[in-house]
Design an enzyme around this catalytic site. Sequence first.
Site: not given
Length: 302
Positions: A149, A173, A283
């Site tokens: 990220r 996260k 995905y």
Amino acid sequence: MEFDDAAEAYAQHLARVRRLSPATVRAYSADLRDLSATVPDTDVTEVDLEALREWLWRATQRGDARSTLARRTAAARGFFAWAAETGLVAMDPSLRLVAPKRGRTLPQVATADGVRVMLDGLAEGASLGDPVDLRDSAMLEVLYGSAVRVSELTGLDTDDVDFDRATLRVLGKGSKERVVPFGAPARRAVEAYIIRARPALAERTSSPGAGSALFLGTRGARISPRAVYDVVARELGQVLGTSAVGPHALRHSAATHLLDGGADLRAVQEMLGHASLGTTQIYTHVSSERLAATYRLAHPRA
């Protein structure tokens, strides 16, 4: 208690007690500020279900995406559940607040050839030795090569890179640490950046945080997510034909290309740092749709 004061206290609770990521806290705080604009100068006890429904209705009228509406509903529910637990309100008015169903939006994905041409072009430009070009080449190689990220990229320190094992130690996260691999092109680009470019950028600041940061901005401090967005929009935007693209598109592309190449879904989940396998499964939909599109174009009886 005034609504704004309660919202600020809730933000502190999310950050300090629940330890949510800064990005999540900012998003929920922004949602509650938007609600505050609908109920100005109101005590938190005066906000009822009708006020909440009016707030969401106004958001739909200005064209907010369903995903945004769903997040705002979650923000309101979380806030009033906390307010009820702490005694700020006697009854939670959001219990019957219904979140709109989220439509499935497939992420933007560049082709493997498109990404290769982009990265090769960046490497060629970086070979001239400009510090910013060397940095940009290394950053995009890392973003695509490791599928991290943007917050994880900008949070990297120099000692988070293990060149012997070709891995990065990133903080994801929820402050969860994981180790992700990166490829040979990314290793070469990062080595060239550290040796030839980072010292020149570091000389441009006296910022105390720049000493350990891996990627530096043009003023020598730790690079910001906004600066990374600008680089990706400029470079990947040429591949996708739109400037409305950010670092997450490289993450999406990397995940899709891994699955296209036969990678195990569970391994991709670990690499991306997804808590749920269901999040990673989007995905597989991208790969399936790409297969279907290829079939329609290539099969004589499609």
